[in-house]
Every structure is written in C-alpha cells, then in structure tokens.
Design a protein around this motif. Sequence first.
Motif, short mmCIF file in Angstrom:
data_model
loop_
_atom_site.label_atom_id
_atom_site.label_comp_id
_atom_site.label_asym_id
_atom_site.label_seq_id
_atom_site.Cartn_x
_atom_site.Cartn_y
_atom_site.Cartn_z
N GLU A 613 -33.67 9.05 12.04
CA GLU A 613 -31.66 9.16 12.03
C GLU A 613 -31.05 7.34 12.09
O GLU A 613 -31.66 6.69 12.95
N GLY A 614 -30.48 7.13 11.37
CA GLY A 614 -30.06 5.93 11.55
C GLY A 614 -29.47 5.63 12.66
O GLY A 614 -28.73 4.72 12.93
N ARG A 615 -28.77 7.01 12.80
CA ARG A 615 -27.57 6.91 14.05
C ARG A 615 -28.35 6.87 15.07
O ARG A 615 -27.99 6.47 16.08
N TYR A 616 -30.23 6.90 15.40
CA TYR A 616 -30.40 6.37 16.79
C TYR A 616 -31.46 4.95 16.53
O TYR A 616 -32.13 5.08 17.11
N ASN A 617 -31.34 4.78 15.70
CA ASN A 617 -32.12 2.69 15.43
C ASN A 617 -31.49 2.26 16.45
O ASN A 617 -30.75 2.21 17.17
N GLU A 618 -32.25 0.81 16.61
CA GLU A 618 -32.16 0.00 18.02
C GLU A 618 -31.11 -0.27 17.98
O GLU A 618 -30.08 -1.27 18.54
N HIS A 619 -30.05 -1.24 16.42
CA HIS A 619 -28.73 -0.77 17.22
C HIS A 619 -26.93 -0.44 16.69
O HIS A 619 -26.49 -1.18 17.79
N VAL A 632 -15.45 7.04 33.77
CA VAL A 632 -14.97 7.18 35.10
C VAL A 632 -13.17 6.23 34.86
O VAL A 632 -12.63 7.02 35.36
N LEU A 633 -13.36 5.93 34.04
CA LEU A 633 -11.69 4.98 33.33
C LEU A 633 -10.93 6.10 32.56
O LEU A 633 -9.67 6.19 31.81
N PHE A 634 -11.94 7.31 32.01
CA PHE A 634 -11.37 8.45 31.50
C PHE A 634 -10.95 7.38 29.80
O PHE A 634 -9.70 7.80 29.44
N LYS A 635 -12.23 6.05 29.53
CA LYS A 635 -12.03 5.82 28.31
C LYS A 635 -12.66 6.07 27.45
O LYS A 635 -13.89 6.26 26.99
N GLY A 636 -12.16 6.36 25.97
CA GLY A 636 -12.94 6.74 24.91
C GLY A 636 -14.21 5.97 24.60
O GLY A 636 -14.22 3.87 25.06
N ALA A 637 -15.62 5.87 23.95
CA ALA A 637 -16.30 5.30 23.55
C ALA A 637 -15.30 3.87 22.24
O ALA A 637 -14.32 4.55 21.86
N ASP A 638 -16.59 3.09 22.50
CA ASP A 638 -15.79 2.05 21.56
C ASP A 638 -16.56 2.33 20.21
O ASP A 638 -17.51 2.83 20.12
N LYS A 639 -15.55 2.12 19.54
CA LYS A 639 -15.47 2.18 17.91
C LYS A 639 -16.64 1.71 17.70
O LYS A 639 -17.45 -0.03 17.49
N THR A 640 -17.91 2.42 16.55
CA THR A 640 -19.21 1.84 16.22
C THR A 640 -19.56 1.57 14.27
O THR A 640 -18.40 2.60 13.78
N GLU A 641 -19.62 1.21 13.40
CA GLU A 641 -19.81 0.85 12.33
C GLU A 641 -21.41 2.00 11.88
O GLU A 641 -21.72 2.17 12.77
N PRO A 642 -20.87 3.10 10.40
CA PRO A 642 -21.79 3.75 10.37
C PRO A 642 -22.88 3.35 10.05
O PRO A 642 -23.25 1.87 10.11
N PRO A 643 -24.70 3.74 10.51
CA PRO A 643 -24.34 4.49 10.24
C PRO A 643 -24.67 5.59 11.82
O PRO A 643 -24.41 6.65 12.41
N CYS A 644 -23.99 4.50 13.10
CA CYS A 644 -24.24 4.71 14.02
C CYS A 644 -22.92 5.69 14.69
O CYS A 644 -21.61 5.26 13.93
#
Length: 880
Positions: A613-619, A632-644
């Motif tokens: 699956e592309g979402r689990y590659n090393e990048h 801990v800061l209730f902050k959302g995850a950083d935006k990533t480019e597909p397929p991640c």
Amino acid sequence: MSLFQSEEMTLCQLFLQSEAAYHCVSELGELGLAQFRDLNPDVNAFQRKFVNEVRRCDEMERKLRYLEKEIKKDGIPMLDLGENPDAPLPREMIDLEATFEKLENELREVNQNAEALKKNYLDLTELRHILRKTQVFFDEMGAGGTGSPAHLGHSEGSPDHDEHTGLLSEEGQGRTGYQTSKLGFVAGVILRERLPAFERLLWRTCRGLVYLRQAEIETPLEDPSSGDQVYKSVFVIFFQGDQLKTRVKKICEGFRATLYPCPETPAERREMSIGVMTRIEDLNTVLSQTQDHRHRVLVSAAKQIKNWFIKARKIKAIYHTLNLFNLDVTEKCLISECWIPVADIENIQMAMRRGTERTGSTVPPILNRMQTTQDPPTYHRLNKFTRGFQNLVDAYGIASYREVNPAPYTIITFPFLFAIMFGDAGHALLMLLFGAWMVIKESSLLKMKSKNEIWNIFFGGRYIILLMGIFSFYTGLIYNDVFSKSINIFGSYWYVNRTQAYLQEPDVKEVMLDPKTSFYDYPYPVGLDPVWQVATNKIAYLNGYKMKISIIHGVVHMIFGVVLSLWNHVYFRRPINIFCEFIPQLIFMLFLFLYLCILVFHKWIYYGARMVEGRYNEHCAPSILITFINMVLFKGADKTEPPCNNYMFTGQEILQKFLVLAALLCVPWMLFIKPFILRSQHNKKMLLEGKVHQTGGDDLESGETNGIATEDTNASTAPVPATNGGQTAAPSSAGGGAHGGGHGHGEEEFEFSEIFIHQAIHTIEYVLGSVSHTASYLRLWALSLAHAQLSEVLWSMVLRIGLAQKAWWGGILLWAIFGAWAVLTVSILVLMEGLSAFLHTLRLHWVEFQSKFYTGQGYQFTPFSFKDMLAAADGLDAAD
C-alpha cells in the motif's frame, strides 16, 4: 516470599531463670534470630548488673591482643581452622582468666629478662669496640713519639681545625712538656647523627682545650628497648684538669653518650678485652635460650589464640546482652523483650529449652507475644547471591515493614539496564570473566580477609558483576559490537546492486543502498547486520534505534513500578488509595506514554520500503515525536501529499483526543477526591463518637460501624501482632500518604489543609515526574552511543597505528601499541565506563522505578548473632 516482602515480626517477652539466662542467651546468639531491646535506657552503663563481668571480658581481650601483638612481632602464623567453639560456661571464665594471666606474666617476664640481657650485651659490645678503637688511637700517638697528645689548643670538629691538629711544635712542646703526663681522658659511644653537634658544643664549652678522636662502628647495633638497628661511633676525649673533666662528662650526659672505663696501659686493655669477649659469649648462650623459651610460649599460644578470641568475645556479648534485661522483684528471674520472626518462634523456644537443659533446671523459659503499636524491624532472608542486590536497595533506604521489596526485580532489571548502556561483547567478556573468577574462587578469596576496601567492594558485588557481564555480552551481540568492531557470522543480508565498473569510477566514493532492491527478503537472524559497521549513516541509524528502545524499556519499567504499588495498597488496607491514586496514576501512564510506545511498534511494523500500500511506504512514515507533541497540544496532524495519510491509522485523531482528555482528568482525580473523602469520613467519625459519648457507648463500638473504613485511623492498619500473625498497626499520618508501607504510633489530629497540601505535592510530583522520568531513560541511549564511539576512537587512534605498519618492525610496534590499547581499554572502557553505567543504572532504580511504590522508611533487623558479631570484630582487626 521473604525476599518479595519482609518477614512477619512480633515483639515477644522472655522470662528466664537467673541461673539459665546465660545459657539461653548463648543459644540465641548461636541462632541469631532475636533482636533484644534495652529495658534499662536510663541506667548508666557502669551501674548495670553484669558490668563487672563485661570488664573482666575487656581485660581478657586486652591480654589476648598483647599476645597477638607479640606473636605477629615474631612472625609466627596463627592457625585459623574455621572452628566456632561454643561460649564457655561462666565457671570456665575463671580458668580462661588464669590461663591468660599466666601467659601474660610469663611473656612479660621473658621480655624483661631479654631486654636486660640485650642491654648488657649492647654494653659489652660497645665496650669491645671502645677497647679495639682506643688501642688504635694510643698506638698512633705512641708512634708520634709522645705517647699522648701534646697540644690541646685544637680539637677535631672545631671551626679552626687543620691538618696540624695534634702535632707537636717546638714552642708548644717546650711549654707543655711537663704537663703531658697529667692528661686525663674519657671514652664512650654516641649515636652517629649526634656526633657533629656533640663536637661543636664540646669545643665551644671547653674553649678548645680538649682533644677528640672518633671512629665509626661499621655494624649497626640493636636498641634493646625498641628493637631498631642504630649506628653509633666510638670517641675518646683528652683533657687536663678536673674542671674540664666535669664539663666533658656533663656534655656527654646531655647528648646521651654512654661512657665506659678504659684502662691506660695496653696490657690492661688486652686483659679487659679478653674478659669482655668471654662474657659476650656467655650472654649469647643465655640470650639464645631466652629466645627459644619465648618462641615456645608464643607458638603454643598461636595454636589457640583464635579460639580464645572467639570465646572471650562470646562471653562479653552474652553479658552485654544480659545488661539489657530487667530483674523481677524477687531477683530470681530475668525479663527481656525482643523482636523475632513469627516463622522462627518454635526455633527460638527450642533454643531456650536447650539452654535451660544445660543448667539442669526444671523451670521452663516463658515466651509471650506482646501487642504493640511500634514499628517492627525489616528482615529479609538472604543468601550470598541475593545479598548484593538487597544492599543496592538498602543503600537508598531500608524497606518499611512488610512493604514490597524491589530487590527480586532488581536482580533482573539492574544488569539488563546496565547492559543496554554497556553493550560491547568484548568489554562484557572481560567483566564476565572477572566476575566468574571471583565466584569460582569464592572460598579461597574469603579466607584471605583482605584489608583493601576497594577489593572488598568488588568482591561483595561479585554476583552483580557476573550478571552485568552476562547481560552486557547479550546486548553486545544484539548491537553486533565487539571492541568497536562487528562480527560477521551469518553474512550480510544487504548486497550491492551495482556493476563493478560503476563502483571503480573515480567520482564514486560511496553508494546508497536501497532497501527495495539491495536487501534480502529475510531479516538478519541475530542483532544488527554487520554492514552497518562500514555505513556512513551508522550513527544516525543507531540513534533512532537506541532512542526508541530506551523509551520503551523505561515506560515498561515505570508502569511495573506503579503496578507494584497496588500490592502495598491492598496489603495495608487502603482502598481509597487504590481508587484515588493507583487507578488514575496507571491511566495517566498508559494513555500517554504506553500509547507512545505502541506508536513506535506500529511504525516499525506497518511502514517500510516494500509495503504494497502506498500510504505505508517509507516516505509516508510520520515522526513519532511530532505526532506525540501534536497529540498533547490537541493539534491536528500535518498535511501530507497523496498517497500518504495524515494519520497512521483510522480513528487516530479521535482516539488521541480521548486519551489526552482522560489523562488530564486524572490530575484533578488524584488531587481533589481523596482529601474530600477523608474529610467526609472524619466528620462521620466525629459524629459517631459524639453519639457514642451521649449513649454511653452501648450501641456503637467503633468508627467503622457504618462499614466505612476510615483512612486516617484504621483503614491503613495491618493486624496487631497478638491477634493476627504479628503484624503491627500502622495508621497513616496523612491519610495513608501516596505510597504504602508507612507505620505510625497512634492516631493523629485531622488537618484538612495539611492533607490537601500533601496530596497536591504528590500529584504534582507524579505528573511532572512521569514526563521527566521518561526522558531520564534516554540516558540508556546516550551512554550506549558514547561507549560505542569512545571504543571506536580508541581503536582507530591507537591500535590502528600498529596494524597499519607493513615493515618488519611493524610487529614490534604492534606489540607495544597493543599493550597500550589493552591498558586503556581496561582502565577507561571497562572500569570507568562500567562505573559510569553502574551509577546511572542505580539512579534509574532509585528515582525512576522505586519512587512509584517504595518509601524505604523502615529500620534494619539486627539480631543478637555471634556470627555477625565475630565478623564485625574481624573487620575491625583487619582495619587496625
């Protein structure tokens, strides 16, 4: 079970017949399971019943020390067959005193006679040298034609002494010729170092009107009082008149010079010399016989002195213990109180019966268990293996009575955490061999009784060193690190997917291997692939690997410590601590830090170069640290480019918010609920006591009538000894506190403010400590990398110099460099780095682990034991 939790103790009262008390205490001393209390704390040591017997024992020990000193002076070996004779009977004490008195008097008499004989021998020896040397002086002056010195204006050693001293001038001969026959002289012996000052004072006091001749005695002479070898000189002083004679003798007396009669004529000197030689020969014979007699006395004493010491010390210990007892009003019975393990009550009773039977008494001793609110001592049954690990725990603090003992877990966790920091199989092998040698040669090394404190510390921790070596050897294989090099047993599972022509191009200095195409389908069987030894990103790879395993081990270690606190809360009957401390503490630790460890394992398992699956590659692999901070800061995850994906798994965002909110709710849960519950319980208790007082106490019995366990009084108490297995009541001083094991002496006044502040301190300490303690385990990673890098630097900067030489003399250079490398390896990497890792491991156990459940506010069980007493006495003798 005794190692997990201290032995059950009970306070007992002993009633012993006066005639049987000595024998009963002797048997208890051999057993070593009773800790006596002083029932006469206000009585002076010199006013106790058996003070005279203790003084007699002190006198016997003094005589034995005198004998031991004389035996050591003669270099006679003292036999130590490892025997442990029983304490002598009281009537045997008189025989021992008589034996020691006879030996001391005989030895002192022999020494005095020998000293007098040696003094006579010294005097005769000095007189022999005087007769020999003065004969030479007179012969020299007789050869000068005068027979005696004619000029007294100069003296040897005087400031104006020259080569003409003692020579006769015509003027001087004419003026003093009629006086030469009236010259007097004295002869004697003086210490060689005092001679220059002696000459100067003699010349100045006598105004140069004396003549001094001196000659050194070549062989040293023995001082009879000290036995030292001293160097002396013979002197002869010529003078004229009684006035000078008086001055000369006073000066000789002041410099402690010994004067001897010396005849004037050669015939008389020869006759005296013959008599002196005859007397010296006779004295040699008498001295030899005296020394033989002294030697026989000391050899006979050396065979028994070890046993004599043991007997004298046992008698003294018994009477010293009897001084702790009380006499009843009839003075026919001795009463004592002692702490004993509940499991050994029968052994104690049997020992007292044996002591009573030895006296032929028909009245049996009595042992009564007492009720008390005092804190019992802490007693763990140990062997030579567990003792070293228990000492590590006791160095922090003796366990409170019956609380969980960290020692059994320390046996595994201590060498393992040490090994994570000391992960080099080569250095570990040196440590392992040293520990194994001490364990194998244990019996012979124990008999040495070394006085070296550093060696005794190492030997006492021999099993700790052995386990640290075994565990470090294992982690060294996992790290694939042996003296900073890797071992290639299974071959590398990486391969270079490049042509030979490409690799030999001048611009190609390094090649990046792609896990997709340059790695086999199977992981390396054991530990780290050896190809990482030559990789340029070795440190970067090991940094991430060792940092993560350090956090994982640390979190598991701390969670285990929190779980152990549950045992203390259950045993000491503190249900309020379970619901208001253990559960929120565990939730706080699991929901934050265990979740962090789960993310590490999730990343290791799901993300990789060959994931379909592309979402689990090393990048797409996220940073665990950034993910945890955002959580801990209730902050959302950083935006990533597909397929991640932004998150590692579905529902992660909701789960993380729930975990953080639940962990934050645990803080007021730990802070507020317990103090208010305790206040409510206290108010209900006061109300119940008021009703009892009004009704006369007929209907209500205690503050627990309504089924509520009052935390501030009896909820935290263990059963009292007389009713439930010898456990002591232990009311908590502040609602049971944050940890188990506290024992009080009675009910204290309820102060809500103090309880709230106490709870606030513990809450803040736990919350902040959980963060700082987790970070503290990063020392496992830091010290491991530091050790590996220091080992690599030592290899590349020292040993590589010798290996790089290709000439014939390279072997000689390698031999010298290898010696330097070996010395630096042992001294720096094994000893210094090992000590550093040891101290860091000790801190992780004392602070990060034990703080979760261990109070360490108890006191050690120190029974009356002949074995411990004799071991302590031997230690003092070795120190002396």
